[in-house]
Design a protein around this motif. Structure first.
Motif, PDB file in Angstrom:
ATOM      1  N   ALA A  44       0.829  -1.206   0.000  1.00  0.00           N
ATOM      2  CA  ALA A  44       0.000   0.000   0.000  1.00  0.00           C
ATOM      3  C   ALA A  44       0.863   1.256   0.000  1.00  0.00           C
ATOM      4  N   GLN A  45       1.935   1.232   0.788  1.00  0.00           N
ATOM      5  CA  GLN A  45       2.808   2.394   0.920  1.00  0.00           C
ATOM      6  C   GLN A  45       3.435   2.796  -0.417  1.00  0.00           C
ATOM      7  N   PHE A  46       3.806   1.785  -1.218  1.00  0.00           N
ATOM      8  CA  PHE A  46       4.463   2.053  -2.488  1.00  0.00           C
ATOM      9  C   PHE A  46       3.526   1.911  -3.684  1.00  0.00           C
ATOM     10  N   ALA A  47       2.229   1.730  -3.414  1.00  0.00           N
ATOM     11  CA  ALA A  47       1.213   1.627  -4.467  1.00  0.00           C
ATOM     12  C   ALA A  47       1.617   0.613  -5.538  1.00  0.00           C
ATOM     13  N   VAL A  48       2.004  -0.592  -5.108  1.00  0.00           N
ATOM     14  CA  VAL A  48       2.408  -1.641  -6.051  1.00  0.00           C
ATOM     15  C   VAL A  48       1.171  -2.131  -6.801  1.00  0.00           C
ATOM     16  N   PRO A  49       1.177  -2.089  -8.149  1.00  0.00           N
ATOM     17  CA  PRO A  49       0.022  -2.575  -8.917  1.00  0.00           C
ATOM     18  C   PRO A  49      -0.312  -4.015  -8.582  1.00  0.00           C
ATOM     19  N   LYS A  50      -1.584  -4.333  -8.548  1.00  0.00           N
ATOM     20  CA  LYS A  50      -2.039  -5.659  -8.133  1.00  0.00           C
ATOM     21  C   LYS A  50      -1.385  -6.792  -8.905  1.00  0.00           C
ATOM     22  N   LYS A  51      -1.266  -6.624 -10.233  1.00  0.00           N
ATOM     23  CA  LYS A  51      -0.747  -7.727 -11.041  1.00  0.00           C
ATOM     24  C   LYS A  51       0.748  -7.934 -10.865  1.00  0.00           C
ATOM     25  N   MET A  52       1.422  -6.987 -10.236  1.00  0.00           N
ATOM     26  CA  MET A  52       2.843  -7.165  -9.928  1.00  0.00           C
ATOM     27  C   MET A  52       3.048  -7.808  -8.566  1.00  0.00           C
ATOM     28  N   GLN A  53       2.021  -7.796  -7.736  1.00  0.00           N
ATOM     29  CA  GLN A  53       2.194  -8.196  -6.357  1.00  0.00           C
ATOM     30  C   GLN A  53       2.535  -9.673  -6.198  1.00  0.00           C
ATOM     31  N   GLN A  54       2.022 -10.535  -7.093  1.00  0.00           N
ATOM     32  CA  GLN A  54       2.363 -11.951  -7.016  1.00  0.00           C
ATOM     33  C   GLN A  54       3.867 -12.138  -7.143  1.00  0.00           C
ATOM     34  N   GLU A  55       4.472 -11.493  -8.149  1.00  0.00           N
ATOM     35  CA  GLU A  55       5.907 -11.649  -8.384  1.00  0.00           C
ATOM     36  C   GLU A  55       6.722 -11.015  -7.258  1.00  0.00           C
ATOM     37  N   ILE A  90      15.005   8.187  -8.427  1.00  0.00           N
ATOM     38  CA  ILE A  90      13.967   7.163  -8.537  1.00  0.00           C
ATOM     39  C   ILE A  90      12.759   7.751  -9.248  1.00  0.00           C
ATOM     40  N   THR A  91      12.275   7.050 -10.281  1.00  0.00           N
ATOM     41  CA  THR A  91      11.091   7.509 -10.989  1.00  0.00           C
ATOM     42  C   THR A  91       9.851   7.358 -10.113  1.00  0.00           C
ATOM     43  N   ASP A  92       8.782   8.065 -10.467  1.00  0.00           N
ATOM     44  CA  ASP A  92       7.559   8.023  -9.673  1.00  0.00           C
ATOM     45  C   ASP A  92       6.662   6.845 -10.018  1.00  0.00           C
ATOM     46  N   GLN A  93       6.933   6.163 -11.135  1.00  0.00           N
ATOM     47  CA  GLN A  93       6.021   5.114 -11.593  1.00  0.00           C
ATOM     48  C   GLN A  93       6.744   3.784 -11.783  1.00  0.00           C
ATOM     49  N   PHE A  94       5.990   2.706 -11.612  1.00  0.00           N
ATOM     50  CA  PHE A  94       6.521   1.368 -11.852  1.00  0.00           C
ATOM     51  C   PHE A  94       6.639   1.124 -13.357  1.00  0.00           C
ATOM     52  N   HIS A  95       7.657   0.364 -13.745  1.00  0.00           N
ATOM     53  CA  HIS A  95       7.874  -0.005 -15.143  1.00  0.00           C
ATOM     54  C   HIS A  95       7.942  -1.526 -15.214  1.00  0.00           C
ATOM     55  N   GLY A  96       6.797  -2.150 -14.969  1.00  0.00           N
ATOM     56  CA  GLY A  96       6.759  -3.604 -14.907  1.00  0.00           C
ATOM     57  C   GLY A  96       7.622  -4.090 -13.754  1.00  0.00           C
ATOM     58  N   MET A  97       8.343  -5.209 -13.961  1.00  0.00           N
ATOM     59  CA  MET A  97       9.208  -5.751 -12.929  1.00  0.00           C
ATOM     60  C   MET A  97      10.656  -5.264 -13.084  1.00  0.00           C
ATOM     61  N   VAL A 117      10.860  -1.142  -2.912  1.00  0.00           N
ATOM     62  CA  VAL A 117       9.965  -2.215  -2.458  1.00  0.00           C
ATOM     63  C   VAL A 117      10.783  -3.440  -2.047  1.00  0.00           C
ATOM     64  N   PHE A 118      11.741  -3.836  -2.896  1.00  0.00           N
ATOM     65  CA  PHE A 118      12.560  -5.007  -2.597  1.00  0.00           C
ATOM     66  C   PHE A 118      13.445  -4.774  -1.365  1.00  0.00           C
ATOM     67  N   ILE A 119      13.957  -3.561  -1.205  1.00  0.00           N
ATOM     68  CA  ILE A 119      14.761  -3.244  -0.021  1.00  0.00           C
ATOM     69  C   ILE A 119      13.898  -3.332   1.238  1.00  0.00           C
ATOM     70  N   ALA A 120      12.673  -2.783   1.155  1.00  0.00           N
ATOM     71  CA  ALA A 120      11.757  -2.825   2.303  1.00  0.00           C
ATOM     72  C   ALA A 120      11.382  -4.255   2.664  1.00  0.00           C
ATOM     73  N   THR A 149      -3.294   9.765 -13.744  1.00  0.00           N
ATOM     74  CA  THR A 149      -2.045  10.466 -13.450  1.00  0.00           C
ATOM     75  C   THR A 149      -1.621  10.206 -12.018  1.00  0.00           C
ATOM     76  N   GLY A 150      -0.337   9.748 -11.888  1.00  0.00           N
ATOM     77  CA  GLY A 150       0.254   9.571 -10.558  1.00  0.00           C
ATOM     78  C   GLY A 150      -0.235   8.379  -9.792  1.00  0.00           C
ATOM     79  N   SER A 151      -1.041   7.492 -10.403  1.00  0.00           N
ATOM     80  CA  SER A 151      -1.562   6.369  -9.633  1.00  0.00           C
ATOM     81  C   SER A 151      -0.512   5.359  -9.292  1.00  0.00           C
ATOM     82  N   GLY A 152       0.620   5.406  -9.977  1.00  0.00           N
ATOM     83  CA  GLY A 152       1.674   4.457  -9.645  1.00  0.00           C
ATOM     84  C   GLY A 152       2.772   5.080  -8.835  1.00  0.00           C
ATOM     85  N   SER A 153       2.595   6.294  -8.366  1.00  0.00           N
ATOM     86  CA  SER A 153       3.652   6.981  -7.643  1.00  0.00           C
ATOM     87  C   SER A 153       3.686   6.560  -6.192  1.00  0.00           C
ATOM     88  N   THR A 154       4.827   6.742  -5.590  1.00  0.00           N
ATOM     89  CA  THR A 154       4.980   6.440  -4.185  1.00  0.00           C
ATOM     90  C   THR A 154       4.436   7.592  -3.370  1.00  0.00           C
TER      91      THR A 154
END
Length: 370
Positions: A93-104, A174-181, A199-202, A360-365
């Motif tokens: 939730a904190q990093f707004a990880v897209p749902k379809k990325m969360q499994q990986e 660090i960019t504001d948006q996720f770029h896949g994995m 996310v991986f560091i956390a 806009t900004g939905s993937g930002s931290t």
């Protein structure tokens, strides 16, 4: 430890468990998706059944003592894994990880947890073998951890994650948006990190903290490295599916942390009693064992089960009194519309699923939005 595990049983168990974990990993890689509650529930039931079957095999081929220790150890690690799950919910939730990325992302977290716990198990087994007084250290550590678990608020986890975001963003681009994995991408001809790095560091930091907590706890149940490691594997297997099944509910189980704290305190007392019973320290009873009662495996198993049951039931009762139904804490419609970033000829731009323009900004931290 008054039993010996056959080498053939150990080798077979590790081979089978490795194949199951590999199949689970390949499933995530080949078919990344958001599992439905039914699918998640079936997978959780499958892994729980698998653990119970393994416990039955331990009873048959090794003996009731080993089987009992495995069940008690598995339940202890499972309860701690559920607490670990809550932190995963915060991170996603904190990093707004897209749902379809969360499994990986979760699979990476589970693999890191297995590696870290494996390392701590080897170290713990070596310490126990050579330093009998280490049980005093383990016991005191678990009592302190239990107090922290009971009296520290869950908002402390969120504050730590916010500090981590601020620390990293001040030092690296660090960019504001996720770029896949991808952890690194190219924007305007310049290489830049994506939020996935944070996310991986956390998650890795969380895995390390829980490994430090969980290994002394299970060594309070059994001193068999094989049982310790297999109990950890079975506790972590299915954690990814449990996240999608209970992720939105875990935050509502307000008394869960007290149940886990009681289990840790109980095992801390058990370890301290065991250390006194096996005492070799010259300044305690002249270096002789202290005649104190020891807590057996059956008692441990009963305490662990009752602690978790009481915590969960009390939390559900509180939810009902507060007028909150289970349906109200389920996933929202927005959760099923993750932002996916795709490469184009002009560069990389976010697109919503189904081809619509991304919000806009939905993937930002959170730090980027401030």
């Amino acid at each position: 430890m008054d039993f010996e595990i056959p080498v053939v049983f150990e080798i077979t168990a590790f081979i089978v468990l490795s194949l199951i974990l590999l199949a689970d990993l390949l499933l995530v890689v080949k078919r990344p998706h958001v599992p439905s509650p039914k699918e998640s529930g079936l997978w959780v039931a499958f892994y729980v059944t698998l653990a119970l079957i393994f416990a039955g095999l331990m009873f048959v081929f090794v003996g009731p003592t080993a089987g009992g220790e495995f069940v008690a150890g598995w339940l202890t690690e499972y309860s701690l894994s559920i607490d670990n799950l809550f932190v995963f919910v915060i991170i996603m939730a904190q990093f707004a990880v897209p749902k379809k990325m969360q499994q990986e992302v979760l699979m990476v977290g589970i693999i890191l947890a297995l590696l870290l716990r494996g390392a701590f198990i080897l170290v713990g087994a070596a310490l126990i073998e050579n330093l009998s007084w280490i049980f005093y250290i383990f016991g005191i550590f678990l009592l302190i951890t239990a107090a922290q678990q009971a009296f520290s608020g869950r908002e402390d986890d969120e504050q730590r994650e916010s500090k981590l975001i601020g620390f990293l963003r001040k030092r690296i681009a660090i960019t504001d948006q996720f770029h896949g994995m991808k952890m690194r991408t190219v924007i305007d001809g310049r290489k830049i990190w994506t939020p996935l790095l944070i996310v991986f560091i956390a998650i890795g930091t969380t895995d390390l903290i829980f490994a430090v907590d969980s290994i002394p706890a299970i060594f309070g149940i059994t001193q068999s490295p094989f049982i310790v490691f297999t109990a950890n594997i079975f506790a972590l297997m299915g954690l990814r599916q449990l996240y999608f099944l209970l992720g939105h509910l875990v935050d509502r189980l307000v008394y869960l942390k007290f149940g886990i704290a009681f289990i840790l305190a109980f095992i801390g007392v058990k370890l301290t009693l065991h250390a006194l019973h096996e005492n070799e320290l010259p300044f305690i009873n002249g270096g002789n064992p202290v005649p104190v009662p020891e807590i057996d495996t059956i008692t441990s198993l009963v305490v662990i089960v009752l602690s978790m049951a009481v915590a969960v039931v009390a939390s559900l009762v509180k939810m009902r009194r507060d007028g909150v139904s289970l349906s109200e804490v389920g996933p929202s419609a927005d959760d099923d519309e993750p932002v996916v970033v795709e490469a184009t000829a002009e560069g990389e731009k976010p697109q919503a699923e189904g081809g619509d323009a991304a919000r806009t900004g939905s993937g930002s931290t959170p730090a980027a939005r401030e």
